[in-house]
Design a protein around this motif. Structure first.
Motif, PDB file in Angstrom:
ATOM      1  N   UNK A 191      23.599 -38.904 -13.093  1.00  0.00           N
ATOM      2  CA  UNK A 191      22.307 -38.835 -12.424  1.00  0.00           C
ATOM      3  C   UNK A 191      22.455 -38.409 -10.969  1.00  0.00           C
ATOM      4  N   UNK A 192      23.521 -38.867 -10.322  1.00  0.00           N
ATOM      5  CA  UNK A 192      23.780 -38.443  -8.953  1.00  0.00           C
ATOM      6  C   UNK A 192      24.056 -36.947  -8.907  1.00  0.00           C
ATOM      7  N   UNK A 193      24.767 -36.430  -9.908  1.00  0.00           N
ATOM      8  CA  UNK A 193      25.013 -34.992  -9.979  1.00  0.00           C
ATOM      9  C   UNK A 193      23.728 -34.197 -10.112  1.00  0.00           C
ATOM     10  N   UNK A 194      22.813 -34.688 -10.947  1.00  0.00           N
ATOM     11  CA  UNK A 194      21.508 -34.024 -11.078  1.00  0.00           C
ATOM     12  C   UNK A 194      20.753 -34.037  -9.749  1.00  0.00           C
ATOM     13  N   UNK A 195      20.826 -35.156  -9.034  1.00  0.00           N
ATOM     14  CA  UNK A 195      20.140 -35.275  -7.743  1.00  0.00           C
ATOM     15  C   UNK A 195      20.729 -34.289  -6.734  1.00  0.00           C
ATOM     16  N   UNK A 196      22.053 -34.173  -6.703  1.00  0.00           N
ATOM     17  CA  UNK A 196      22.696 -33.220  -5.800  1.00  0.00           C
ATOM     18  C   UNK A 196      22.235 -31.798  -6.092  1.00  0.00           C
ATOM     19  N   UNK A 197      22.083 -31.481  -7.378  1.00  0.00           N
ATOM     20  CA  UNK A 197      21.644 -30.141  -7.756  1.00  0.00           C
ATOM     21  C   UNK A 197      20.179 -29.909  -7.405  1.00  0.00           C
ATOM     22  N   UNK A 198      19.347 -30.907  -7.646  1.00  0.00           N
ATOM     23  CA  UNK A 198      17.908 -30.747  -7.458  1.00  0.00           C
ATOM     24  C   UNK A 198      17.499 -30.720  -5.996  1.00  0.00           C
ATOM     25  N   UNK A 199      18.079 -31.621  -5.190  1.00  0.00           N
ATOM     26  CA  UNK A 199      17.591 -31.788  -3.814  1.00  0.00           C
ATOM     27  C   UNK A 199      18.545 -31.308  -2.725  1.00  0.00           C
ATOM     28  N   UNK A 200      19.799 -31.048  -3.073  1.00  0.00           N
ATOM     29  CA  UNK A 200      20.776 -30.722  -2.036  1.00  0.00           C
ATOM     30  C   UNK A 200      21.463 -29.370  -2.243  1.00  0.00           C
ATOM     31  N   UNK A 201      21.085 -28.637  -3.269  1.00  0.00           N
ATOM     32  CA  UNK A 201      21.624 -27.297  -3.462  1.00  0.00           C
ATOM     33  C   UNK A 201      23.081 -27.253  -3.849  1.00  0.00           C
ATOM     34  N   UNK A 202      23.562 -28.292  -4.514  1.00  0.00           N
ATOM     35  CA  UNK A 202      24.934 -28.306  -5.022  1.00  0.00           C
ATOM     36  C   UNK A 202      24.889 -28.001  -6.521  1.00  0.00           C
ATOM     37  N   UNK A 203      25.509 -26.930  -6.933  1.00  0.00           N
ATOM     38  CA  UNK A 203      25.552 -26.600  -8.348  1.00  0.00           C
ATOM     39  C   UNK A 203      26.359 -27.666  -9.080  1.00  0.00           C
ATOM     40  N   UNK A 204      25.776 -28.261 -10.114  1.00  0.00           N
ATOM     41  CA  UNK A 204      26.457 -29.310 -10.870  1.00  0.00           C
ATOM     42  C   UNK A 204      26.571 -28.877 -12.320  1.00  0.00           C
ATOM     43  N   UNK A 205      27.797 -28.827 -12.817  1.00  0.00           N
ATOM     44  CA  UNK A 205      28.037 -28.429 -14.210  1.00  0.00           C
ATOM     45  C   UNK A 205      28.844 -29.513 -14.924  1.00  0.00           C
ATOM     46  N   UNK A 206      28.585 -29.643 -16.224  1.00  0.00           N
ATOM     47  CA  UNK A 206      29.239 -30.671 -17.029  1.00  0.00           C
ATOM     48  C   UNK A 206      30.184 -30.010 -18.024  1.00  0.00           C
ATOM     49  N   UNK A 207      31.389 -30.572 -18.126  1.00  0.00           N
ATOM     50  CA  UNK A 207      32.408 -29.960 -18.964  1.00  0.00           C
ATOM     51  C   UNK A 207      32.905 -30.919 -20.053  1.00  0.00           C
ATOM     52  N   UNK A 208      33.497 -30.356 -21.088  1.00  0.00           N
ATOM     53  CA  UNK A 208      34.084 -31.126 -22.179  1.00  0.00           C
ATOM     54  C   UNK A 208      35.233 -31.959 -21.611  1.00  0.00           C
ATOM     55  N   UNK A 209      35.212 -33.284 -21.770  1.00  0.00           N
ATOM     56  CA  UNK A 209      36.275 -34.109 -21.175  1.00  0.00           C
ATOM     57  C   UNK A 209      37.659 -33.812 -21.731  1.00  0.00           C
ATOM     58  N   UNK A 210      37.733 -33.190 -22.897  1.00  0.00           N
ATOM     59  CA  UNK A 210      39.031 -32.874 -23.496  1.00  0.00           C
ATOM     60  C   UNK A 210      39.454 -31.433 -23.217  1.00  0.00           C
TER      61      UNK A 210
END
Length: 394
Positions: free
Chosen positions: A116-135
């Protein structure tokens, strides 16, 4: 000023000084907001950043300095900063290292508030947030962009329990750093408490711990820590710590200090109990999968076997898909010794159902996921409790 003080003044300024020479095992609890200086020169010469002296309660007292030193030693680091919670420690890392235009990589199985913090960084702070396969392992190299500054890792995922190849991820990131890119790896190492996984030895730059768990052990403290081996890095994080105004209670710091001497004994007891309960669950027809890193069929088990020395008390199970959510919820409600609640690392066993299909993309399977924290009760009693709760499944 006369030697005779008014009554109100005497309530504040006492002439008494306790005798020297008192010694005891517990670290004294030094509570303070205001820190006193012997003269103006001392006040002006102090620098809160080097921790060679005291400046204000927010930046620490002997109690918190002692806790930070001990936590750094446990992890094999050199420097530590305390935060009011594990999530606050995560936020300190993100806000200390990222700015608008940067890119952030987070594993799919990450602790959900970090997501959720990653989504917030992307939405309000202009930080691109991407999610990757943990393996993904060494395949993380293909995901790193020129503006990627931080790669979060978590081992294992605290719900779905996959064990990532941290050395491979760190190797790929280190190659980019050698090539001149400013990029770091941060690890949420809470599951192993710094006991079962030696993060810095495997290439991690920053370790985050939720001290709420095993370090405290009492289910009564919220606190987090960020640990490094890099003086320049701890200075960057320290500026975020100061600007965010993160402070911790010295009473809470004392409670964590009190828990540290027994932490390894408790961790091993949680581990032994969890393996017994998990092995029993694996034999049950109600359970389709047991997600415990020490078991061969858990995703990433080979990595766990290579890199870890223990497993602690947290694991998950997936029920046979013939059981609907209402049935597994009824199962959880029917448990007596297991209480319903988040967290782990305390003496009391816990159980939480998760809607995993909504949490993870590409999740394989339709069964309901339930996470267990095995406390310090007798495993036979916990097994009996689960067995009686199975009877309500129908």
């Amino acid at each position: 000023m006369t030697d005779r003080k008014a009554f109100q003044t005497s309530l504040i300024h006492s002439d008494y000084t306790p005798p020297e020479g008192f010694g005891a095992f517990p670290v004294p609890v030094h509570r303070a907001s205001t820190v006193l200086f012997k003269d103006v020169a001392a006040l002006r010469s102090r620098d809160w950043r080097d921790k060679q002296a005291y400046t204000y309660g927010l930046h620490g007292t002997p109690t918190s300095f002692t806790l930070e030193a001990r936590l750094a030693e446990i992890e094999g680091g050199t420097d530590c900063l305390l935060a009011p919670s594990g999530l606050a420690a995560i936020a300190m890392v993100n806000f200390g290292l990222l700015k608008t235009g940067d890119d952030l990589l987070i594993p799919e199985n990450v602790y959900n508030p970090n997501r959720e913090l990653g989504h917030w960084l992307a939405q309000d702070f202009g930080v691109t947030t991407r999610f990757y396969d943990p393996l993904v392992g060494e395949g993380i190299a293909e995901l790193i962009r020129p503006n990627t500054k931080l790669v979060w890792t978590e081992t294992p995922g605290s719900v779905s329990m996959e064990v990532p190849d941290i050395p491979a991820i760190c190797k790929a990131v280190r190659a980019r750093r050698v090539a001149g890119q400013d990029i770091l790896v941060a690890l949420d190492n809470t599951w192993s408490a710094g006991i079962a996984f030696r993060a810095f030895e495997h290439g991690v730059d920053i370790v985050m711990q939720a001290l709420t768990k095993y370090q405290s052990g009492g289910s009564d403290v919220l606190m987090g820590a960020v640990i490094t081996r890099d003086k320049a890095l701890i200075q960057r994080l320290g500026m975020a710590h100061m600007r965010l105004g993160f402070g911790v209670s010295m009473d809470d710091a004392y409670l964590v200090l009190r828990g540290l001497p027994s932490m390894k004994l408790r961790f091993d007891a949680h581990d032994a109990g969890a393996r017994k309960v998990a092995a029993w669950l694996k034999s049950r027809p109600e359970i389709a999968r047991v997600l415990h890193p020490a078991f061969e069929d858990c995703p990433g088990h080979a990595t766990w076997k290579r890199d870890f020395t223990g497993a602690g008390g947290l694991f998950s199970v997936v029920f046979d898909e013939r059981y609907a959510e209402a049935q597994t919820d009824r199962f959880v409600d029917s448990l007596k010794l297991f209480k319903i609640g988040f967290s782990w690392g305390g003496a009391y066993s816990l159980c939480v159902p998760y809607r995993i299909q909504g949490m993870r993309r590409n999740w394989q399977g339709k069964g309901q996921l339930v996470r267990f924290n095995i406390g310090l009760e007798d495993p036979a009693d916990l097994i009996a409790d689960i067995e009686q709760a199975f009877s309500v499944l129908g």
